[in-house]
Design a protein around this motif. Structure first.
Motif, PDB file in Angstrom:
ATOM      1  N   PRO A 392      -4.392   3.566  -0.155  1.00  0.00           N
ATOM      2  CA  PRO A 392      -5.384   3.578   1.023  1.00  0.00           C
ATOM      3  C   PRO A 392      -6.707   2.103   1.015  1.00  0.00           C
ATOM      4  O   PRO A 392      -7.515   1.365   1.646  1.00  0.00           O
ATOM      5  CB  PRO A 392      -6.472   4.433  -0.150  1.00  0.00           C
ATOM      6  CG  PRO A 392      -5.229   5.403  -0.683  1.00  0.00           C
ATOM      7  CD  PRO A 392      -4.191   4.298  -0.778  1.00  0.00           C
ATOM      8  N   GLN A 393      -6.309   1.384  -0.556  1.00  0.00           N
ATOM      9  CA  GLN A 393      -6.655  -0.177  -0.762  1.00  0.00           C
ATOM     10  C   GLN A 393      -6.022  -1.298   0.416  1.00  0.00           C
ATOM     11  O   GLN A 393      -6.392  -1.720   0.206  1.00  0.00           O
ATOM     12  CB  GLN A 393      -6.563  -0.612  -1.749  1.00  0.00           C
ATOM     13  CG  GLN A 393      -7.533   0.235  -2.560  1.00  0.00           C
ATOM     14  CD  GLN A 393      -6.950   1.697  -3.245  1.00  0.00           C
ATOM     15  OE1 GLN A 393      -5.303   2.288  -3.081  1.00  0.00           O
ATOM     16  NE2 GLN A 393      -7.397   2.727  -3.199  1.00  0.00           N
ATOM     17  N   GLY A 394      -4.152  -0.849   1.089  1.00  0.00           N
ATOM     18  CA  GLY A 394      -4.031  -1.587   1.905  1.00  0.00           C
ATOM     19  C   GLY A 394      -2.804  -2.273   1.743  1.00  0.00           C
ATOM     20  O   GLY A 394      -2.114  -2.965   1.652  1.00  0.00           O
ATOM     21  N   TRP A 395      -2.775  -2.322  -0.301  1.00  0.00           N
ATOM     22  CA  TRP A 395      -1.188  -2.962  -0.419  1.00  0.00           C
ATOM     23  C   TRP A 395      -0.227  -1.972  -0.468  1.00  0.00           C
ATOM     24  O   TRP A 395       0.052  -0.531   0.101  1.00  0.00           O
ATOM     25  CB  TRP A 395      -1.968  -3.510  -1.906  1.00  0.00           C
ATOM     26  CG  TRP A 395      -1.818  -2.615  -2.891  1.00  0.00           C
ATOM     27  CD1 TRP A 395      -3.802  -2.256  -3.098  1.00  0.00           C
ATOM     28  CD2 TRP A 395      -1.633  -1.148  -3.444  1.00  0.00           C
ATOM     29  NE1 TRP A 395      -3.678  -1.295  -4.262  1.00  0.00           N
ATOM     30  CE2 TRP A 395      -2.763  -0.506  -4.473  1.00  0.00           C
ATOM     31  CE3 TRP A 395      -0.016  -0.555  -3.764  1.00  0.00           C
ATOM     32  CZ2 TRP A 395      -1.616   0.013  -5.295  1.00  0.00           C
ATOM     33  CZ3 TRP A 395      -0.405  -0.012  -4.710  1.00  0.00           C
ATOM     34  CH2 TRP A 395      -1.264   0.557  -4.904  1.00  0.00           C
ATOM     35  N   THR A 396       1.065  -2.162  -0.101  1.00  0.00           N
ATOM     36  CA  THR A 396       1.835  -2.354  -0.040  1.00  0.00           C
ATOM     37  C   THR A 396       2.922  -1.655  -1.126  1.00  0.00           C
ATOM     38  O   THR A 396       3.200  -2.395  -1.875  1.00  0.00           O
ATOM     39  CB  THR A 396       2.555  -2.736   0.692  1.00  0.00           C
ATOM     40  OG1 THR A 396       2.142  -2.989   2.332  1.00  0.00           O
ATOM     41  CG2 THR A 396       4.852  -1.876   1.740  1.00  0.00           C
ATOM     42  N   ALA A 397       4.040  -0.859  -1.463  1.00  0.00           N
ATOM     43  CA  ALA A 397       4.835  -0.922  -2.824  1.00  0.00           C
ATOM     44  C   ALA A 397       6.241  -0.193  -2.151  1.00  0.00           C
ATOM     45  O   ALA A 397       6.365   0.453  -1.019  1.00  0.00           O
ATOM     46  CB  ALA A 397       3.827   0.502  -3.259  1.00  0.00           C
ATOM     47  N   SER A 398       7.428  -0.574  -2.959  1.00  0.00           N
ATOM     48  CA  SER A 398       7.977  -0.320  -2.446  1.00  0.00           C
ATOM     49  C   SER A 398       9.046   0.040  -3.232  1.00  0.00           C
ATOM     50  O   SER A 398       9.178  -0.859  -4.871  1.00  0.00           O
ATOM     51  CB  SER A 398       8.818  -1.695  -1.726  1.00  0.00           C
ATOM     52  OG  SER A 398       8.913  -2.235  -1.970  1.00  0.00           O
ATOM     53  N   VAL A 399       9.994   0.961  -2.982  1.00  0.00           N
ATOM     54  CA  VAL A 399      11.260   0.853  -4.010  1.00  0.00           C
ATOM     55  C   VAL A 399      11.858   1.477  -3.687  1.00  0.00           C
ATOM     56  O   VAL A 399      12.272   1.901  -2.799  1.00  0.00           O
ATOM     57  CB  VAL A 399      11.372   2.606  -5.101  1.00  0.00           C
ATOM     58  CG1 VAL A 399      11.906   2.676  -5.709  1.00  0.00           C
ATOM     59  CG2 VAL A 399       9.593   2.369  -5.823  1.00  0.00           C
ATOM     60  N   GLN A 400      13.385   0.635  -3.594  1.00  0.00           N
ATOM     61  CA  GLN A 400      15.077   0.671  -3.844  1.00  0.00           C
ATOM     62  C   GLN A 400      16.274   0.847  -4.592  1.00  0.00           C
ATOM     63  O   GLN A 400      15.977   0.506  -6.119  1.00  0.00           O
ATOM     64  CB  GLN A 400      15.481  -1.312  -3.537  1.00  0.00           C
ATOM     65  CG  GLN A 400      15.103  -1.884  -2.138  1.00  0.00           C
ATOM     66  CD  GLN A 400      15.016  -3.144  -2.035  1.00  0.00           C
ATOM     67  OE1 GLN A 400      15.534  -3.746  -2.997  1.00  0.00           O
ATOM     68  NE2 GLN A 400      15.391  -3.397  -0.552  1.00  0.00           N
TER      69      GLN A 400
END
Length: 505
Positions: A392-400
């Motif tokens: 919601p704050q605009g940063w992106t999280a990713s898990v591989q």
């Protein structure tokens, strides 16, 4: 699952219960008995052994390996042939006798594995039958087809489908006393035992474990080395220590069970904070409630590479306890040296193997046993579960390559200005009382999660870009560890503390 004081009372209640109806693992004639409770008294005699008829089939003079057809604890050696079970004193040569099985089991047994004071039998349909009090005299042995929640009274369970091999493991206060975590602290085993069937499945790419106090399913796993990608050809487990090998003779060992993993928060206190130097608790209750004593260090112990064997070997491997404590284990692998057959052996912590000659025919399949470790040449493909989402704050999280049995998992945070922050997501497959489908599916799977900021990054935080500094200080409170629940399906991964959903890519 280790049970604490609760199981003693449960055992008294269950002693008079009998199986009333057939189930997935109930042949229909077995009493529940007191399976799973610690042995308060042990009869060191052989009372009842002479009541068993002498064996009339060919059996070895001595059993050197714990396999699925021959096994031993420190008092007794067991074997199964043609659906029946045979026993002799472990120290005796020959002198086998035919165990008097309950009538519904006679002629049905396909596998046997003994550890501590319990023996796991598996019938030809893969159903579990447990024999308890196996360190006592045969007159005291009892039987149960019950398995699963609640309190080992469930309807029964079976070997996971497609198992290449399996092993019964028991960690107990009577035989092991304590175990050692990754901080070097010893912890009391507790008021009872932890018992698992460990099964090597999916062509050697997964290890599933089945605990008699957990739901009747095949959902729990222990991750293999190299991020779960190691391909094993054989497995043996004793006292919660597993031994595996691949086709090139690369051996690994690991101390791991449901409780050691960090999953049993009902009975135990865990922490990712450094527990080194803290005093060890005198008992299980003090450890659970008194923060002055060391908690169980997380993450759980990882796999340890063992030295290469300097000779010919097969895939017939075995591990067994030799005394109290986590280091008291002996590893064995069948092989040949100088033209003589026998087995290579070493303790868990020794740096070299020695050869013991038996001159028995080799029974296992020969392994290539290259002089150097070649484990990375046989790795399976990475897990296909990649997830990414915007907060919601605009940063992106990713898990591989998320794998339910592997922890930790790299977690990358990307900010709008192009800066990145790499943290770690720890996940523990926690306690549940209802069945869960194996693997990652459309059924949500819930984990106890912890987000870790690398210690070096915290130490150098003032030198980091402003977006990283603000995120660590404001979103993570400047803490190295942040607890969160995590739930995963084959379509998404949700991190509750950040209220962020990562979708499958």
């Amino acid at each position: 699952m280790r049970r604490g004081a609760l199981i003693a009372a449960a055992g008294l209640v269950l002693a008079g219960v009998t199986t009333q109806s057939a189930s997935i693992a109930d042949p229909g004639c077995l009493p529940v008995g007191t399976v799973g409770t610690p042995e308060v008294t042990v009869d060191e005699s052989t009372a009842g052994l002479s009541d068993f008829a002498p064996a009339t089939v060919a059996l070895p003079e001595q059993v050197y390996f714990r396999t699925t057809t021959e096994s031993f604890n420190r008092r007794w050696t067991f074997a199964t042939r043609d659906g029946n079970v045979y026993v002799k004193e472990a120290a005796a040569q020959g002198s086998w006798r035919t165990v008097a099985l309950p009538g519904c089991l006679a002629g049905t047994i396909a596998g046997v594995s003994a550890d501590d004071d319990e023996v796991m039998l598996i019938d030809r349909d893969g159903r579990f039958i447990t024999m308890d009090r196996a360190l006592s005299a045969p007159k005291d042995w009892n039987w149960s087809s019950r398995y699963g929640t609640p309190l080992w009274t469930g309807p029964g369970n079976t070997l996971p489908p497609g198992a290449l091999t399996w092993s019964w493991s028991v960690l107990s206060p009577d035989e092991d006393h304590v175990w050692t975590d990754t901080a070097g602290n010893e912890h009391p085993v507790g008021g009872a035992k932890v018992s698992h069937v460990f099964a090597l499945t999916h062509g050697g790419q997964r290890i599933q474990y089945v605990d008699p106090w957990l739901p009747v399913d095949h959902s729990y796993e222990m991750g293999l080395p190299f991020g779960g990608r190691f391909q094993a050809v054989a497995l043996s487990t004793s006292a919660s220590t597993s031994l595996i090998v691949n086709r090139f003779g690369d051996f690994y060992t690991r101390l791991y069970d449901f409780d050691i993993s960090g999953a049993d928060k009902v009975f135990f206190r865990y922490s990712y904070q450094d527990q080194r130097g803290l005093p060890e608790a005198p008992d299980m209750l003090s450890e659970r409630i008194d923060s002055r004593y060391a908690a169980i260090q997380l993450p759980a112990p990882d796999w340890v590479a063992q030295p290469k064997v300097p000779g010919e070997i097969t895939d017939r491997i075995s591990i067994h306890r030799t005394g109290p404590g986590s280091a008291a284990r002996e590893l064995r692998v069948e092989g040949r040296d100088g033209g003589r057959t026998g087995f290579w052996r070493k303790t868990l912590t020794e740096n070299a193997w020695t050869f013991v000659t038996t001159d028995q025919p080799l029974a296992g399949a020969a392994l290539e046993n290259s002089p150097v470790n070649r484990a990375e040449e046989t790795l399976s493909p990475p897990s296909p579960y990649d997830y990414q989402g915007v907060s919601p704050q605009g940063w992106t999280a990713s898990v591989q390559s998320f794998d339910l049995a592997v922890s930790p998992t790299p977690l990358r945070i990307e900010f709008g200005d192009g800066t990145e922050l790499d943290v770690v997501l720890h996940t523990v497959d926690g306690l549940r009382q209802t069945p869960q489908q194996p693997g990652i599916t459309d059924q949500p799977r819930f984990f106890d999660g912890t987000i870790e900021v690398p210690q070096q990054l915290l130490a150098e935080l003032d030198t980091q870009p402003a977006t990283v500094r603000n995120f660590v200080r404001n979103t993570l409170g400047g803490n190295r560890f942040t607890d969160t629940s995590v739930d995963v399906t084959d379509a998404r991964l949700h991190i509750a503390v950040w209220e962020i959903t990562l979708n499958r890519r």
